[in-house]
Design a protein around this motif. Structure first.
Motif, mmCIF file in Angstrom:
data_model
loop_
_atom_site.group_PDB
_atom_site.id
_atom_site.type_symbol
_atom_site.label_atom_id
_atom_site.label_comp_id
_atom_site.label_asym_id
_atom_site.label_seq_id
_atom_site.Cartn_x
_atom_site.Cartn_y
_atom_site.Cartn_z
ATOM 1 N N ALA A 38 43.736 33.150 52.298
ATOM 2 C CA ALA A 38 42.780 33.987 51.569
ATOM 3 C C ALA A 38 43.136 33.970 50.086
ATOM 4 O O ALA A 38 44.306 33.878 49.711
ATOM 5 N N PRO A 39 42.134 34.047 49.207
ATOM 6 C CA PRO A 39 42.425 34.083 47.768
ATOM 7 C C PRO A 39 43.217 35.340 47.417
ATOM 8 O O PRO A 39 42.956 36.417 47.948
ATOM 9 N N VAL A 40 44.164 35.194 46.518
ATOM 10 C CA VAL A 40 44.997 36.323 46.118
ATOM 11 C C VAL A 40 44.392 37.042 44.920
ATOM 12 O O VAL A 40 44.317 38.271 44.885
ATOM 13 N N ILE A 41 43.965 36.286 43.937
ATOM 14 C CA ILE A 41 43.360 36.846 42.733
ATOM 15 C C ILE A 41 41.844 36.877 42.901
ATOM 16 O O ILE A 41 41.243 35.921 43.402
ATOM 17 N N TYR A 42 41.238 37.967 42.496
ATOM 18 C CA TYR A 42 39.783 38.127 42.611
ATOM 19 C C TYR A 42 39.084 36.925 41.982
ATOM 20 O O TYR A 42 39.331 36.590 40.811
ATOM 21 N N ASN A 43 38.227 36.271 42.763
ATOM 22 C CA ASN A 43 37.629 35.004 42.335
ATOM 23 C C ASN A 43 36.098 35.028 42.319
ATOM 24 O O ASN A 43 35.460 33.978 42.286
ATOM 25 N N GLN A 44 35.520 36.228 42.348
ATOM 26 C CA GLN A 44 34.056 36.313 42.347
ATOM 27 C C GLN A 44 33.514 36.738 40.979
ATOM 28 O O GLN A 44 32.361 37.129 40.842
ATOM 29 N N GLY A 45 34.356 36.685 39.985
ATOM 30 C CA GLY A 45 33.966 37.052 38.631
ATOM 31 C C GLY A 45 35.198 37.183 37.755
ATOM 32 O O GLY A 45 36.331 37.072 38.231
ATOM 33 N N GLY A 190 30.159 52.947 41.057
ATOM 34 C CA GLY A 190 28.915 52.380 40.541
ATOM 35 C C GLY A 190 28.606 51.007 41.116
ATOM 36 O O GLY A 190 27.442 50.600 41.175
ATOM 37 N N SER A 191 29.643 50.310 41.557
ATOM 38 C CA SER A 191 29.422 48.983 42.123
ATOM 39 C C SER A 191 28.665 49.035 43.447
ATOM 40 O O SER A 191 28.122 48.021 43.887
ATOM 41 N N THR A 192 28.609 50.201 44.074
ATOM 42 C CA THR A 192 27.834 50.328 45.307
ATOM 43 C C THR A 192 26.339 50.256 45.037
ATOM 44 O O THR A 192 25.556 50.034 45.960
ATOM 45 N N VAL A 193 25.948 50.453 43.775
ATOM 46 C CA VAL A 193 24.525 50.351 43.409
ATOM 47 C C VAL A 193 24.322 49.230 42.394
ATOM 48 O O VAL A 193 23.440 49.275 41.551
ATOM 49 N N ALA A 194 25.189 48.210 42.476
ATOM 50 C CA ALA A 194 25.059 46.971 41.693
ATOM 51 C C ALA A 194 25.408 47.115 40.218
ATOM 52 O O ALA A 194 24.996 46.294 39.407
ATOM 53 N N ALA A 195 26.164 48.140 39.852
ATOM 54 C CA ALA A 195 26.659 48.236 38.476
ATOM 55 C C ALA A 195 27.887 47.346 38.341
ATOM 56 O O ALA A 195 28.651 47.172 39.293
ATOM 57 N N ARG A 196 28.088 46.788 37.162
ATOM 58 C CA ARG A 196 29.214 45.894 36.913
ATOM 59 C C ARG A 196 30.433 46.736 36.495
ATOM 60 O O ARG A 196 30.594 47.082 35.342
ATOM 61 N N THR A 197 31.259 47.051 37.475
ATOM 62 C CA THR A 197 32.482 47.802 37.209
ATOM 63 C C THR A 197 33.615 47.196 38.025
ATOM 64 O O THR A 197 33.405 46.288 38.833
ATOM 65 N N LEU A 198 34.815 47.722 37.827
ATOM 66 C CA LEU A 198 35.968 47.239 38.587
ATOM 67 C C LEU A 198 35.878 47.613 40.062
ATOM 68 O O LEU A 198 36.677 47.133 40.868
ATOM 69 N N GLY A 199 34.906 48.446 40.400
ATOM 70 C CA GLY A 199 34.676 48.736 41.812
ATOM 71 C C GLY A 199 34.304 47.489 42.597
ATOM 72 O O GLY A 199 34.519 47.433 43.814
ATOM 73 N N GLU A 200 33.744 46.489 41.923
ATOM 74 C CA GLU A 200 33.407 45.225 42.591
ATOM 75 C C GLU A 200 34.643 44.612 43.253
ATOM 76 O O GLU A 200 34.569 44.073 44.359
ATOM 77 N N VAL A 201 35.768 44.663 42.547
ATOM 78 C CA VAL A 201 37.002 44.069 43.070
ATOM 79 C C VAL A 201 37.462 44.824 44.315
ATOM 80 O O VAL A 201 37.845 44.215 45.328
ATOM 81 N N ILE A 202 37.416 46.144 44.244
ATOM 82 C CA ILE A 202 37.857 46.963 45.371
ATOM 83 C C ILE A 202 36.932 46.779 46.571
ATOM 84 O O ILE A 202 37.396 46.619 47.713
ATOM 85 N N ASN A 209 38.678 42.423 53.947
ATOM 86 C CA ASN A 209 39.978 42.854 54.460
ATOM 87 C C ASN A 209 41.120 42.214 53.669
ATOM 88 O O ASN A 209 42.137 41.803 54.228
ATOM 89 N N ASN A 210 40.918 42.150 52.347
ATOM 90 C CA ASN A 210 41.909 41.536 51.460
ATOM 91 C C ASN A 210 42.553 42.638 50.628
ATOM 92 O O ASN A 210 41.993 43.101 49.641
ATOM 93 N N LEU A 211 43.736 43.052 51.034
ATOM 94 C CA LEU A 211 44.414 44.155 50.361
ATOM 95 C C LEU A 211 44.788 43.801 48.924
ATOM 96 O O LEU A 211 44.863 44.678 48.060
ATOM 97 N N ALA A 212 44.993 42.526 48.650
ATOM 98 C CA ALA A 212 45.356 42.101 47.293
ATOM 99 C C ALA A 212 44.244 42.444 46.305
ATOM 100 O O ALA A 212 44.515 42.890 45.184
ATOM 101 N N PHE A 213 42.980 42.248 46.698
ATOM 102 C CA PHE A 213 41.855 42.602 45.831
ATOM 103 C C PHE A 213 41.821 44.113 45.571
ATOM 104 O O PHE A 213 41.633 44.562 44.445
ATOM 105 N N VAL A 214 41.996 44.881 46.648
ATOM 106 C CA VAL A 214 41.941 46.342 46.531
ATOM 107 C C VAL A 214 43.025 46.841 45.584
ATOM 108 O O VAL A 214 42.771 47.675 44.697
ATOM 109 N N VAL A 215 44.235 46.314 45.752
ATOM 110 C CA VAL A 215 45.364 46.755 44.926
ATOM 111 C C VAL A 215 45.158 46.384 43.466
ATOM 112 O O VAL A 215 45.378 47.217 42.567
ATOM 113 N N GLN A 216 44.708 45.157 43.204
ATOM 114 C CA GLN A 216 44.561 44.777 41.793
ATOM 115 C C GLN A 216 43.445 45.549 41.108
ATOM 116 O O GLN A 216 43.567 45.926 39.926
ATOM 117 N N GLY A 217 42.365 45.849 41.819
ATOM 118 C CA GLY A 217 41.316 46.670 41.232
ATOM 119 C C GLY A 217 41.808 48.072 40.936
ATOM 120 O O GLY A 217 41.568 48.627 39.860
#
Length: 243
Positions: A38-45, A190-202, A209-217
């Motif tokens: 699984a990717p370790v660093i957030y890779n969707q933006g 805000g990311s639950t309603v498509a706002a661009r925030t760090l919530g996207e990472v979490i 199920n990637n804890l690394a993303f949750v922790v870094q966010g």
């Protein structure tokens, strides 16, 4: 020993900037939190882009909340507006009584998905601490100072701008500081309603199920909160020293 807190803050800022600019450098530390392959660093933006957008959203909402809350507090602290104090308190309490998620749910059908419902939620949530700190500071000023200003022939507007607000500024800043820290954490939803925030990472971490993303966010938001809190605290101390 006095220099230690500054060194720690400098180290935190350096680590945060390193992670945002070159996130791959932190991959070995986060690798144990990710599943195999699984990717370790957030890779969707871009983490840097999301952080900047997160901060801009908080800044916009807090700026609007500050203008409205301070204006209301000034109004109700004047004899002519004192009767509106209960109504003003009821209005600024709306954001604290309604959970941000509920505000988002109500705002989306009206303004659509994206940043707007998040701004509304953060604006409402940030009103109370700024209003109460401003009102407290304006109503507890040394009476002798206010009377002396009146005795010199100053108008009401002059007393407000030249005497009352400068003296009240440190306490007002404490309310703004609290509002900013609350908004930094709350903005993630805000990311639950498509706002661009760090919530996207979490959210991406929870979905995969990637804890690394949750922790870094979470760590980025936490580091921002600590640094901004300290920065505003320093500004508050500076205004106290000058007043």
């Amino acid at each position: 020993m006095r220099a230690l807190p500054y060194l720690l803050r400098g180290l935190l800022l350096a680590l945060l900037m390193t992670f945002l600019l070159v996130p791959q450098t932190m991959e070995p530390l986060l690798r144990p939190l990710a599943q195999s392959n699984a990717p370790v660093i957030y890779n969707q933006g871009s983490l840097l882009s999301l952080t900047v957008q997160h901060l801009l959203t908080v800044l916009a909402a807090t700026s609007a909340a500050t203008v409205v809350a301070v204006s209301l507090a000034i109004l109700v602290s004047r004899p002519a507006g004192a009767e509106f104090l209960p109504l003003s308190r009821s209005l600024v309490n709306i954001g604290q009584t309604f959970p941000p998620v509920a505000v988002l749910a109500l705002a989306v059908p009206v303004v659509g998905f994206g940043e707007k419902p998040t701004l509304i939620a953060l604006f409402l949530y940030g009103l109370l601490p700024i209003f109460e700190s401003t009102l407290t500071s304006l109503t507890t000023l040394p009476r002798a100072v206010v009377e002396a200003a009146r005795g010199t022939g100053m108008t009401g507007a002059q007393r407000l701008l030249q005497i009352e607000l400068p003296l009240a500024l440190p306490v007002i800043l404490s309310g703004i500081r609290l509002s900013v820290v609350i908004s930094l954490a709350t903005a993630t939803i805000g990311s639950t309603v498509a706002a661009r925030t760090l919530g996207e990472v979490i959210i991406a971490g929870l979905q995969s199920n990637n804890l690394a993303f949750v922790v870094q966010g979470g760590l980025i938001v936490g580091a921002l909160a600590v640094l901004i809190y300290d920065g505003l605290s320093a500004l508050e101390r500076l205004t106290v020293a000058r007043s």
